[in-house]
Design a protein around this motif. Structure first.
Motif, PDB file in Angstrom:
ATOM      1  N   GLN A   1       0.832  -1.200   0.000  1.00  0.00           N
ATOM      2  CA  GLN A   1       0.000   0.000   0.000  1.00  0.00           C
ATOM      3  C   GLN A   1       0.872   1.258   0.000  1.00  0.00           C
ATOM      4  N   LYS A   2       1.943   1.239   0.779  1.00  0.00           N
ATOM      5  CA  LYS A   2       2.859   2.384   0.792  1.00  0.00           C
ATOM      6  C   LYS A   2       3.498   2.585  -0.583  1.00  0.00           C
ATOM      7  N   SER A   3       3.819   1.479  -1.254  1.00  0.00           N
ATOM      8  CA  SER A   3       4.399   1.574  -2.604  1.00  0.00           C
ATOM      9  C   SER A   3       3.400   2.203  -3.566  1.00  0.00           C
ATOM     10  N   ARG A   4       2.135   1.773  -3.498  1.00  0.00           N
ATOM     11  CA  ARG A   4       1.095   2.352  -4.355  1.00  0.00           C
ATOM     12  C   ARG A   4       0.961   3.854  -4.093  1.00  0.00           C
ATOM     13  N   GLU A   5       0.900   4.220  -2.817  1.00  0.00           N
ATOM     14  CA  GLU A   5       0.746   5.636  -2.453  1.00  0.00           C
ATOM     15  C   GLU A   5       1.922   6.468  -2.945  1.00  0.00           C
ATOM     16  N   LEU A   6       3.134   5.945  -2.790  1.00  0.00           N
ATOM     17  CA  LEU A   6       4.324   6.662  -3.243  1.00  0.00           C
ATOM     18  C   LEU A   6       4.254   6.917  -4.744  1.00  0.00           C
ATOM     19  N   MET A   7       3.897   5.895  -5.495  1.00  0.00           N
ATOM     20  CA  MET A   7       3.862   6.047  -6.954  1.00  0.00           C
ATOM     21  C   MET A   7       2.737   6.982  -7.385  1.00  0.00           C
ATOM     22  N   ARG A   8       1.622   6.940  -6.702  1.00  0.00           N
ATOM     23  CA  ARG A   8       0.528   7.862  -7.037  1.00  0.00           C
ATOM     24  C   ARG A   8       0.899   9.303  -6.691  1.00  0.00           C
ATOM     25  N   GLU A   9       1.555   9.513  -5.544  1.00  0.00           N
ATOM     26  CA  GLU A   9       1.979  10.861  -5.144  1.00  0.00           C
ATOM     27  C   GLU A   9       2.936  11.467  -6.163  1.00  0.00           C
ATOM     28  N   HIS A  10       3.782  10.625  -6.762  1.00  0.00           N
ATOM     29  CA  HIS A  10       4.784  11.115  -7.706  1.00  0.00           C
ATOM     30  C   HIS A  10       4.361  10.922  -9.160  1.00  0.00           C
ATOM     31  N   ASN A  11       3.077  10.621  -9.376  1.00  0.00           N
ATOM     32  CA  ASN A  11       2.525  10.447 -10.726  1.00  0.00           C
ATOM     33  C   ASN A  11       3.326   9.436 -11.551  1.00  0.00           C
ATOM     34  N   ILE A  12       3.674   8.333 -10.927  1.00  0.00           N
ATOM     35  CA  ILE A  12       4.402   7.267 -11.609  1.00  0.00           C
ATOM     36  C   ILE A  12       3.374   6.247 -12.096  1.00  0.00           C
ATOM     37  N   PRO A  13       3.217   6.112 -13.400  1.00  0.00           N
ATOM     38  CA  PRO A  13       2.274   5.112 -13.906  1.00  0.00           C
ATOM     39  C   PRO A  13       2.828   3.705 -13.652  1.00  0.00           C
ATOM     40  N   PHE A  14       1.972   2.802 -13.203  1.00  0.00           N
ATOM     41  CA  PHE A  14       2.427   1.450 -12.921  1.00  0.00           C
ATOM     42  C   PHE A  14       1.327   0.461 -13.220  1.00  0.00           C
ATOM     43  N   TYR A  15       1.750  -0.772 -13.450  1.00  0.00           N
ATOM     44  CA  TYR A  15       0.832  -1.888 -13.640  1.00  0.00           C
ATOM     45  C   TYR A  15       1.004  -2.789 -12.424  1.00  0.00           C
ATOM     46  N   GLU A  16      -0.101  -3.277 -11.870  1.00  0.00           N
ATOM     47  CA  GLU A  16      -0.010  -4.079 -10.653  1.00  0.00           C
ATOM     48  C   GLU A  16      -0.561  -5.481 -10.854  1.00  0.00           C
ATOM     49  N   TYR A  17       0.172  -6.451 -10.309  1.00  0.00           N
ATOM     50  CA  TYR A  17      -0.307  -7.828 -10.207  1.00  0.00           C
ATOM     51  C   TYR A  17      -0.531  -8.131  -8.738  1.00  0.00           C
ATOM     52  N   ASP A  18      -1.696  -8.658  -8.396  1.00  0.00           N
ATOM     53  CA  ASP A  18      -1.931  -9.203  -7.064  1.00  0.00           C
ATOM     54  C   ASP A  18      -1.504 -10.659  -7.156  1.00  0.00           C
ATOM     55  N   ILE A  19      -0.378 -10.993  -6.537  1.00  0.00           N
ATOM     56  CA  ILE A  19       0.181 -12.334  -6.708  1.00  0.00           C
ATOM     57  C   ILE A  19      -0.654 -13.420  -6.039  1.00  0.00           C
ATOM     58  N   ASP A  20      -1.590 -13.021  -5.168  1.00  0.00           N
ATOM     59  CA  ASP A  20      -2.510 -14.003  -4.588  1.00  0.00           C
ATOM     60  C   ASP A  20      -3.639 -14.361  -5.552  1.00  0.00           C
ATOM     61  N   LYS A  21      -3.922 -13.473  -6.505  1.00  0.00           N
ATOM     62  CA  LYS A  21      -5.066 -13.670  -7.394  1.00  0.00           C
ATOM     63  C   LYS A  21      -4.691 -13.927  -8.855  1.00  0.00           C
ATOM     64  N   SER A  22      -3.496 -13.527  -9.260  1.00  0.00           N
ATOM     65  CA  SER A  22      -3.098 -13.633 -10.663  1.00  0.00           C
ATOM     66  C   SER A  22      -2.050 -14.731 -10.844  1.00  0.00           C
ATOM     67  N   ARG A  23      -2.392 -15.728 -11.636  1.00  0.00           N
ATOM     68  CA  ARG A  23      -1.453 -16.815 -11.922  1.00  0.00           C
ATOM     69  C   ARG A  23      -0.247 -16.285 -12.703  1.00  0.00           C
ATOM     70  N   GLU A  24      -0.497 -15.429 -13.695  1.00  0.00           N
ATOM     71  CA  GLU A  24       0.596 -14.846 -14.483  1.00  0.00           C
ATOM     72  C   GLU A  24       1.496 -13.980 -13.598  1.00  0.00           C
ATOM     73  N   GLY A  25       0.866 -13.159 -12.743  1.00  0.00           N
ATOM     74  CA  GLY A  25       1.640 -12.313 -11.840  1.00  0.00           C
ATOM     75  C   GLY A  25       2.492 -13.130 -10.889  1.00  0.00           C
ATOM     76  N   ARG A  26       1.934 -14.215 -10.355  1.00  0.00           N
ATOM     77  CA  ARG A  26       2.688 -15.070  -9.429  1.00  0.00           C
ATOM     78  C   ARG A  26       3.863 -15.731 -10.139  1.00  0.00           C
ATOM     79  N   SER A  27       3.643 -16.138 -11.370  1.00  0.00           N
ATOM     80  CA  SER A  27       4.711 -16.761 -12.149  1.00  0.00           C
ATOM     81  C   SER A  27       5.860 -15.783 -12.388  1.00  0.00           C
TER      82      SER A  27
END
Length: 117
Positions: A50-76
């Protein structure tokens, strides 16, 4: 004496295996598959994620997120990057393990500097 030396070398290789493996087999660049240059491997329950998300949003850093508990591709991808905890960030090919605001901002500033050239 020779056995002691071999044991010392084997112990050193064991302790430094992560560094050696990344040198021999660099992590793949998954960021090219996404429009952004920053990929966050995280979980819903992780406070540092959550802190990482907030930091990137505060600095307008575009990012793509994988929830590794829910995404098989992200976990891989997370596993192939040597993930052992969350968050893991992939910033233009650079892997950052854990929440480290200075490293995240420094890695992203390299992207911005390169785009100015």
């Amino acid at each position: 004496m020779r056995n002691l030396l071999l044991l010392a070398v084997a112990l050193m290789v064991f302790q430094k295996w992560d560094s050696i493996e990344r040198y021999l087999n660099p992590p793949p660049d998954f960021s090219s598959a996404h429009s952004g240059k920053v990929v966050l491997y995280a979980t819903e329950w992780c406070g540092y994620c959550q802190k990482s998300r907030e930091l990137m949003r505060e600095h307008n850093i575009p990012f793509y997120e994988y929830d590794i508990d829910k995404s098989r591709e992200g976990r891989s991808q997370y596993d192939r990057l040597g993930g052992r905890g969350v968050p893991v960030l992939l910033v233009n090919g650079e892997v950052i393990h854990g929440y480290n605001a200075k490293k995240i901002l420094k890695a992203f500033s390299k992207i911005q500097d390169a785009s100015l050239l």
